[in-house]
Design an enzyme around this catalytic site. Sequence first.
Site, PDB file in Angstrom:
ATOM      1  N   TYR A 303       0.835  -1.203   0.000  1.00 33.33           N
ATOM      2  CA  TYR A 303       0.000   0.000   0.000  1.00 33.33           C
ATOM      3  C   TYR A 303       0.867   1.249   0.000  1.00 33.33           C
ATOM      4  O   TYR A 303       2.095   1.189  -0.075  1.00 33.33           O
ATOM      5  CB  TYR A 303      -0.928  -0.012   1.217  1.00 33.33           C
ATOM      6  CG  TYR A 303      -2.230   0.738   1.012  1.00 33.33           C
ATOM      7  CD1 TYR A 303      -2.845   0.799  -0.231  1.00 33.33           C
ATOM      8  CD2 TYR A 303      -2.865   1.380   2.074  1.00 33.33           C
ATOM      9  CE1 TYR A 303      -4.050   1.462  -0.418  1.00 33.33           C
ATOM     10  CE2 TYR A 303      -4.076   2.044   1.906  1.00 33.33           C
ATOM     11  CZ  TYR A 303      -4.665   2.085   0.650  1.00 33.33           C
ATOM     12  OH  TYR A 303      -5.856   2.738   0.476  1.00 33.33           O
ATOM     13  N   TYR A 304       0.215   2.398   0.086  1.00 36.99           N
ATOM     14  CA  TYR A 304       0.909   3.672   0.091  1.00 36.99           C
ATOM     15  C   TYR A 304       1.471   4.033   1.460  1.00 36.99           C
ATOM     16  O   TYR A 304       2.410   4.823   1.571  1.00 36.99           O
ATOM     17  CB  TYR A 304      -0.052   4.799  -0.314  1.00 36.99           C
ATOM     18  CG  TYR A 304      -0.812   4.578  -1.583  1.00 36.99           C
ATOM     19  CD1 TYR A 304      -0.156   4.473  -2.805  1.00 36.99           C
ATOM     20  CD2 TYR A 304      -2.203   4.484  -1.586  1.00 36.99           C
ATOM     21  CE1 TYR A 304      -0.860   4.287  -3.989  1.00 36.99           C
ATOM     22  CE2 TYR A 304      -2.917   4.316  -2.751  1.00 36.99           C
ATOM     23  CZ  TYR A 304      -2.246   4.217  -3.955  1.00 36.99           C
ATOM     24  OH  TYR A 304      -2.950   4.028  -5.117  1.00 36.99           O
ATOM     25  N   THR A 340       2.971  -2.461  -7.437  1.00 38.58           N
ATOM     26  CA  THR A 340       2.667  -1.361  -6.532  1.00 38.58           C
ATOM     27  C   THR A 340       1.222  -0.917  -6.709  1.00 38.58           C
ATOM     28  O   THR A 340       0.604  -1.148  -7.750  1.00 38.58           O
ATOM     29  CB  THR A 340       3.565  -0.147  -6.781  1.00 38.58           C
ATOM     30  OG1 THR A 340       3.167   0.507  -7.999  1.00 38.58           O
ATOM     31  CG2 THR A 340       5.032  -0.547  -6.869  1.00 38.58           C
ATOM     32  N   ASP A 341       0.690  -0.267  -5.694  1.00 39.51           N
ATOM     33  CA  ASP A 341      -0.610   0.375  -5.850  1.00 39.51           C
ATOM     34  C   ASP A 341      -0.450   1.565  -6.800  1.00 39.51           C
ATOM     35  O   ASP A 341       0.666   2.000  -7.108  1.00 39.51           O
ATOM     36  CB  ASP A 341      -1.161   0.805  -4.494  1.00 39.51           C
ATOM     37  CG  ASP A 341      -2.684   0.736  -4.453  1.00 39.51           C
ATOM     38  OD1 ASP A 341      -3.309   0.940  -5.505  1.00 39.51           O
ATOM     39  OD2 ASP A 341      -3.244   0.481  -3.375  1.00 39.51           O
ATOM     40  N   TRP A 342      -1.575   2.091  -7.233  1.00 49.70           N
ATOM     41  CA  TRP A 342      -1.602   3.055  -8.338  1.00 49.70           C
ATOM     42  C   TRP A 342      -1.002   4.418  -7.950  1.00 49.70           C
ATOM     43  O   TRP A 342      -1.364   5.013  -6.955  1.00 49.70           O
ATOM     44  CB  TRP A 342      -3.032   3.252  -8.796  1.00 49.70           C
ATOM     45  CG  TRP A 342      -3.478   2.423  -9.953  1.00 49.70           C
ATOM     46  CD1 TRP A 342      -4.188   2.873 -11.031  1.00 49.70           C
ATOM     47  CD2 TRP A 342      -3.280   1.023 -10.185  1.00 49.70           C
ATOM     48  NE1 TRP A 342      -4.438   1.835 -11.920  1.00 49.70           N
ATOM     49  CE2 TRP A 342      -3.884   0.691 -11.419  1.00 49.70           C
ATOM     50  CE3 TRP A 342      -2.635   0.012  -9.484  1.00 49.70           C
ATOM     51  CZ2 TRP A 342      -3.879  -0.587 -11.960  1.00 49.70           C
ATOM     52  CZ3 TRP A 342      -2.618  -1.278 -10.011  1.00 49.70           C
ATOM     53  CH2 TRP A 342      -3.230  -1.560 -11.224  1.00 49.70           C
TER      54      TRP A 342
END
Length: 630
Positions: A303-304, A340-342
């Site tokens: 996640y971020y 990775t997340d966007w």
Amino acid sequence: MGIRTRNDRKKQAFVGLFFAVTALSKAVPAPTSFKHGAFTLRSDAESLPYRDTSLSIDERLDDLIQRMNLQEKAGQLFQSSLQLPTNGSTALSNTTVIAVEGNFQSHFNLGGAVNSPRKAAEWYNNLQRAALNTRLGIPVSMSSDPRHSYSDAVGSQIAATAFSQWPGTLGLAALRDTNLVRKFANIARQEYLAIGLRGSLHPQVDLSTEPRWARIGGTMGENATLTAELVVAYIEGFQTKEFGNQSVTTVTKHFPGSGPVEDGEDSHFTYGKNATYPGNNFEQHLIPFKAAIAAGTRQIMPYYSRPMGTKYEEVASGMNKGIVTDLLRNELGFDGIVVTDWGLVTDAVILGQDMPARAWGAENLTEIERAAKILNAGADQLGGEQRFDLILQLVGNGTISEERIDSSVRRLLREKFLLGLFDNPFVDEDAAEKIVGTTEFLAAGADTQRKSFTLLTNNDTVLPLKNCKSLKYYTEGLNTTLLAQRRITTVSTPEEADYALLRLQTPFEPRPGGFEKNYHSGSLEFNVTERARQAKIYAAVPTIADVFLERPAAIPEIAEQAKALMVNYGASGEAFLDIVFGVDGYEPLGSLPFDLPRSDEAVEQSKGDVPFDTVDPVFRYGHGLRYEGC
């Protein structure tokens, strides 16, 4: 998401044109035909060893990778979003053609609802034809966010529309049934396959230890052990016993567990960038991921959030070498794909809202430095990005070796070979129409919606009600046409009614912005005005209240004042009425997948990384009544 920045659009168009010219300049031996129905495709690559099914996958990979130029390799390292045409067309847009034939992209996330399975399948086949028109004919892999839910939230889940409609994963967790989870995943797999979806950007196995977090609705609740048990069945249903051409690859997220976000705020946004561990409970959040890895999940998404107060660098998990390489790969032994997340690299505009890159802890790095940090961390693919230029620069200036790029390309292409996409990337358009939303699949989803309701109170055993024709009902949140079909007499005020039926939503504080407004965060209590409004109804008439729990709600006043209180995790009005009136013997069989806290104050005083630690919750995890005599 995968939306390019305004500043990069000209750069991306130039890169696409450059890639297209480069592709045309590369000649390889005599073409052969690839047929799909009456359509015959010619590809210069058909006679080469990597197309030879008699060779091992490693041999085919070795042959393919040594033939790829850097531009073709760079194209594999990105996954961005595509939308089906909204005008009923199945033709590819110019930007999609450039992405596939110019930029050599072959990984996409399908956004938006699927209203026509046939048209979705036709569009997908056109996409594969475009991919086979490239120099090496590398097929496309399509993924999707969850799309079997009753609700819709941009960036996290998509309403079911043509697909079978189930409760959210919290509803599956409420039923505590691994066989049911496996059945759901198997049905979802078949519906995905029918229109060409080969990747699921789920399951989401974050633990809901911070009740205010906006993304709890996609989790399996607060209990790490239960989540670990259910995720195994989930993965088995999607990936099948033998991973191959009938499988859908799973992307387990969000590593290393993004439930303990500071103040419950989501890390899509600058005010939610931190994951905190006041209870020193980092390890418990790894339990579901360990189970997923043991079950064979093919991909994992960090996640971020940046981990605060741990031994790891305080930067977003997707660019965090300690998280991806040291913990996930070396300590936990995961050798699959890390995506990775966007949007970790470039700023974007999403639904009209300016969204900075979620490079938390690395905001001061340039875009090329962020890309290098992600690759050096051990990630294989950048979600929501199309920055091929950065890969060319990083390899060109010696910052990243081509061998490092090759290691990720090998993982990504191996998945395509295992899924059988190199051997037959197309889907049967007639079958898509027959498989998606079959009567059997629809019935299974509807049945699960009903059973997953959780009954919290049932004073004077008011439920199930008897639908006598003489009774009158005051209703909120129910479709009037549906009520008329059921011959339920409605009145306009509670005072006129024999019973009130209220369908409510978990309280939240509205946020601004086209994208941000989809994330329901903040207070878990109804405000003073709304509590007073509801109290008048409860005082005027016996009331059955039903709350859609997209996260825990602090609603002790409803438990005290309503005649009966139920909760659901995504269910239709039809399902609600069947439960209320006990139609066909239906009764609520769910049990709470998390505690329901007593107040915002209790949540604020708890430790966000520790489960079941709010003071004096109104209802405990596992609570759920049954109808008497059933």
